[in-house]
Design an enzyme around this catalytic site. Sequence first.
Site, PDB file in Angstrom:
ATOM      1  N   ASP A  38      18.919  29.216  41.127  1.00  0.00           N
ATOM      2  CA  ASP A  38      20.210  28.566  41.331  1.00  0.00           C
ATOM      3  C   ASP A  38      20.345  27.421  40.347  1.00  0.00           C
ATOM      4  O   ASP A  38      19.340  26.854  39.912  1.00  0.00           O
ATOM      5  CB  ASP A  38      20.370  28.033  42.767  1.00  0.00           C
ATOM      6  CG  ASP A  38      21.837  28.028  43.204  1.00  0.00           C
ATOM      7  OD1 ASP A  38      22.635  27.302  42.566  1.00  0.00           O
ATOM      8  OD2 ASP A  38      22.175  28.750  44.139  1.00  0.00           O
ATOM      9  N   TYR A  90      40.653  31.006  41.682  1.00  0.00           N
ATOM     10  CA  TYR A  90      41.011  32.332  41.184  1.00  0.00           C
ATOM     11  C   TYR A  90      42.184  32.281  40.204  1.00  0.00           C
ATOM     12  O   TYR A  90      42.257  33.091  39.279  1.00  0.00           O
ATOM     13  CB  TYR A  90      41.328  33.300  42.337  1.00  0.00           C
ATOM     14  CG  TYR A  90      40.202  33.433  43.356  1.00  0.00           C
ATOM     15  CD1 TYR A  90      38.904  33.017  43.070  1.00  0.00           C
ATOM     16  CD2 TYR A  90      40.438  33.966  44.617  1.00  0.00           C
ATOM     17  CE1 TYR A  90      37.882  33.119  44.005  1.00  0.00           C
ATOM     18  CE2 TYR A  90      39.413  34.079  45.557  1.00  0.00           C
ATOM     19  CZ  TYR A  90      38.142  33.644  45.244  1.00  0.00           C
ATOM     20  OH  TYR A  90      37.134  33.745  46.178  1.00  0.00           O
ATOM     21  N   ARG A 166      45.562  35.435  42.021  1.00  0.00           N
ATOM     22  CA  ARG A 166      44.652  35.410  43.168  1.00  0.00           C
ATOM     23  C   ARG A 166      43.673  36.587  43.118  1.00  0.00           C
ATOM     24  O   ARG A 166      42.528  36.483  43.524  1.00  0.00           O
ATOM     25  CB  ARG A 166      45.486  35.471  44.457  1.00  0.00           C
ATOM     26  CG  ARG A 166      44.782  35.988  45.707  1.00  0.00           C
ATOM     27  CD  ARG A 166      43.780  34.982  46.219  1.00  0.00           C
ATOM     28  NE  ARG A 166      42.973  35.435  47.337  1.00  0.00           N
ATOM     29  CZ  ARG A 166      43.012  34.925  48.551  1.00  0.00           C
ATOM     30  NH1 ARG A 166      43.856  33.974  48.834  1.00  0.00           N
ATOM     31  NH2 ARG A 166      42.190  35.349  49.484  1.00  0.00           N
ATOM     32  N   TYR A 169      39.498  37.589  41.338  1.00  0.00           N
ATOM     33  CA  TYR A 169      38.182  37.637  41.970  1.00  0.00           C
ATOM     34  C   TYR A 169      37.936  39.015  42.585  1.00  0.00           C
ATOM     35  O   TYR A 169      36.905  39.656  42.344  1.00  0.00           O
ATOM     36  CB  TYR A 169      38.127  36.542  43.038  1.00  0.00           C
ATOM     37  CG  TYR A 169      36.945  36.567  43.964  1.00  0.00           C
ATOM     38  CD1 TYR A 169      35.661  36.298  43.510  1.00  0.00           C
ATOM     39  CD2 TYR A 169      37.115  36.832  45.327  1.00  0.00           C
ATOM     40  CE1 TYR A 169      34.572  36.289  44.381  1.00  0.00           C
ATOM     41  CE2 TYR A 169      36.040  36.829  46.200  1.00  0.00           C
ATOM     42  CZ  TYR A 169      34.775  36.558  45.723  1.00  0.00           C
ATOM     43  OH  TYR A 169      33.710  36.557  46.579  1.00  0.00           O
ATOM     44  N   LYS A 173      35.129  41.763  41.470  1.00  0.00           N
ATOM     45  CA  LYS A 173      34.158  42.248  42.459  1.00  0.00           C
ATOM     46  C   LYS A 173      34.252  43.766  42.622  1.00  0.00           C
ATOM     47  O   LYS A 173      33.237  44.451  42.776  1.00  0.00           O
ATOM     48  CB  LYS A 173      34.383  41.567  43.807  1.00  0.00           C
ATOM     49  CG  LYS A 173      33.879  40.138  43.875  1.00  0.00           C
ATOM     50  CD  LYS A 173      32.356  40.096  43.897  1.00  0.00           C
ATOM     51  CE  LYS A 173      31.833  38.793  44.457  1.00  0.00           C
ATOM     52  NZ  LYS A 173      30.369  38.679  44.347  1.00  0.00           N
ATOM     53  N   ASN A 198      34.286  36.499  55.927  1.00  0.00           N
ATOM     54  CA  ASN A 198      34.453  35.107  56.361  1.00  0.00           C
ATOM     55  C   ASN A 198      33.280  34.556  57.171  1.00  0.00           C
ATOM     56  O   ASN A 198      33.402  34.292  58.377  1.00  0.00           O
ATOM     57  CB  ASN A 198      35.793  34.944  57.105  1.00  0.00           C
ATOM     58  CG  ASN A 198      36.969  35.086  56.147  1.00  0.00           C
ATOM     59  OD1 ASN A 198      37.394  36.197  55.812  1.00  0.00           O
ATOM     60  ND2 ASN A 198      37.468  33.968  55.651  1.00  0.00           N
ATOM     61  N   ARG A 217      37.169  26.318  51.067  1.00  0.00           N
ATOM     62  CA  ARG A 217      37.759  27.230  52.052  1.00  0.00           C
ATOM     63  C   ARG A 217      38.300  26.468  53.255  1.00  0.00           C
ATOM     64  O   ARG A 217      38.088  25.272  53.407  1.00  0.00           O
ATOM     65  CB  ARG A 217      36.726  28.279  52.453  1.00  0.00           C
ATOM     66  CG  ARG A 217      36.647  29.383  51.420  1.00  0.00           C
ATOM     67  CD  ARG A 217      35.367  30.130  51.499  1.00  0.00           C
ATOM     68  NE  ARG A 217      34.255  29.287  51.110  1.00  0.00           N
ATOM     69  CZ  ARG A 217      33.022  29.739  50.856  1.00  0.00           C
ATOM     70  NH1 ARG A 217      32.763  31.002  50.956  1.00  0.00           N
ATOM     71  NH2 ARG A 217      32.069  28.916  50.496  1.00  0.00           N
ATOM     72  N   VAL A 235      48.958  26.876  55.247  1.00  0.00           N
ATOM     73  CA  VAL A 235      49.608  27.556  54.129  1.00  0.00           C
ATOM     74  C   VAL A 235      50.524  28.653  54.682  1.00  0.00           C
ATOM     75  O   VAL A 235      50.076  29.502  55.470  1.00  0.00           O
ATOM     76  CB  VAL A 235      48.550  28.148  53.170  1.00  0.00           C
ATOM     77  CG1 VAL A 235      49.215  28.971  52.075  1.00  0.00           C
ATOM     78  CG2 VAL A 235      47.700  27.034  52.573  1.00  0.00           C
TER      79      VAL A 235
HETATM   80  N1  UDP Z   1      44.433  27.905  54.343  1.00  0.00           N
HETATM   81  C1  UDP Z   1      45.249  27.000  55.020  1.00  0.00           C
HETATM   82  N2  UDP Z   1      45.023  25.658  54.884  1.00  0.00           N
HETATM   83  C2  UDP Z   1      44.002  25.152  54.131  1.00  0.00           C
HETATM   84  C3  UDP Z   1      43.164  26.075  53.436  1.00  0.00           C
HETATM   85  C4  UDP Z   1      43.417  27.456  53.578  1.00  0.00           C
HETATM   86  O1  UDP Z   1      46.189  27.399  55.735  1.00  0.00           O
HETATM   87  O2  UDP Z   1      43.851  23.920  54.085  1.00  0.00           O
HETATM   88  C5  UDP Z   1      44.637  29.354  54.544  1.00  0.00           C
HETATM   89  C6  UDP Z   1      44.673  30.250  53.311  1.00  0.00           C
HETATM   90  O3  UDP Z   1      45.969  30.324  52.764  1.00  0.00           O
HETATM   91  C7  UDP Z   1      44.236  31.582  53.904  1.00  0.00           C
HETATM   92  C8  UDP Z   1      43.227  31.189  54.972  1.00  0.00           C
HETATM   93  O4  UDP Z   1      43.469  29.818  55.255  1.00  0.00           O
HETATM   94  O5  UDP Z   1      45.313  32.215  54.549  1.00  0.00           O
HETATM   95  C9  UDP Z   1      41.771  31.376  54.563  1.00  0.00           C
HETATM   96  O6  UDP Z   1      41.570  30.786  53.314  1.00  0.00           O
HETATM   97  P1  UDP Z   1      40.148  30.496  52.702  1.00  0.00           P
HETATM   98  O7  UDP Z   1      40.346  29.629  51.498  1.00  0.00           O
HETATM   99  O8  UDP Z   1      39.211  29.993  53.736  1.00  0.00           O
HETATM  100  O9  UDP Z   1      39.546  31.878  52.164  1.00  0.00           O
HETATM  101  P2  UDP Z   1      39.928  33.420  52.244  1.00  0.00           P
HETATM  102  O10 UDP Z   1      39.593  33.902  53.617  1.00  0.00           O
HETATM  103  O11 UDP Z   1      41.403  33.574  51.932  1.00  0.00           O
HETATM  104  O12 UDP Z   1      39.073  34.045  51.198  1.00  0.00           O
END
Ligand code: UDP
Length: 363
Positions: A38, A90, A166, A169, A173, A198, A217, A235
């Site tokens: 790492d 992303y 978006r 990534y 992958k 998740n 996240r 969001v």
């Molecule tokens: N999100 C949100 N508020 C925040 C951060 C993220 O509403 O402060 C939402 C984001 O738009 C998505 C979900 O939470 O719908 C999960 O986002 P995350 O970044 O954890 O990762 P993902 O599961 O999309 O890879």
Amino acid sequence: MSSATHQRVVVLGSDGFIGSHLVEALLRSGSWQVVGWDREQIRTAHLPEKHPEFVFRLRDLRDDPALLASDITQADVVVNLAALCNPSLYGTRTVDVIESNFLHVEPIVRQCANAGVRLVHLSTSEVFGRTLRSWAPDARIEEGSPFETFEEENTPFLLGPLASTRWSYACAKQLSERLVEAYGREQGLQWTIVRPFNFIGPRMDYLPGLEGEGTPRVLACFVAALLSRKPLRLVEGGRSRRAFLHIHDAVSALVRILERPEACDRKVFHLGNPANETDIHGLALRMRTIWSRLRQDPSILELPLQEVSASAFYGEGYEDSDRRMPSIAQAKRILDWEPHLGLDEALISTLTDYHQRFPKDAL
Ligand code: UDP
């Protein structure tokens, strides 16, 4: 090259959230010699002293190709966890995201194939993009169909157009998965692909504004808001849904995957907890309640939730995965595994870690 009692595993990205928990579990089992790579040593800094069978290389994967090749050649199995995997990057550091999730993966896959070393490659649930329902709201889709519940082998990958950065990534992958599969078919690489859905738990992301900049996240974003008594930002109203898996459940599956090379050969595993699905609005409410209990402070329940547009929050080009519901049939059948920790337990465990590390509010 394994000793009589130990298998040797090389973990690339060993200091990350998943890597650090996996390395700990492998060392605890007493059956593994672990070589970790790492470019930072934060989460596993305590391990080398306690575990002589843990060798740590504080290096970027590209810093020392000869040493990396030698480590791979001497391994029984390589676990690839090295990745840039943060949605806010992303669309802002797209080149880095594609390089780290595809270009830097290619030499590792090739070396494993050439050396006859098994590869366990960590991909992502994001390869599925968005559900068919979100693309075609009028289509008739049964609950539980492969378009609704993402199946290991059957569900198509539905990414958006080029302007939706978006998906850089997910696309990188996907291509890595296809490369791994192709090396298996054409050159005999023994592989297993894992798609995490998740994962959450202690030692997750940094807190924005407190431990670093940018947008990690969702859990870390909400904890940072709770700690600084600011609104929790949803969001697009927080309608997207996620099923969260506690890292301890995830790691118990990963260890089984490492222990069962034949059964897991050329198989894709989804690691997730279908019972732990919530929309993000519901997640915010649960987290606020749990945080208020941990802090023993009812006034936290008054903190507002605030809607924000995706473009204001992430910038142009952000498009969301509306839902990620995993089928975990393959993991149940082959690994004899199922998740145990419910959503509240998993959140309490994760938030307790932040609570202990940040005993005072950041006002
Ligand atoms: N999100 C949100 N508020 C925040 C951060 C993220 O509403 O402060 C939402 C984001 O738009 C998505 C979900 O939470 O719908 C999960 O986002 P995350 O970044 O954890 O990762 P993902 O599961 O999309 O890879």
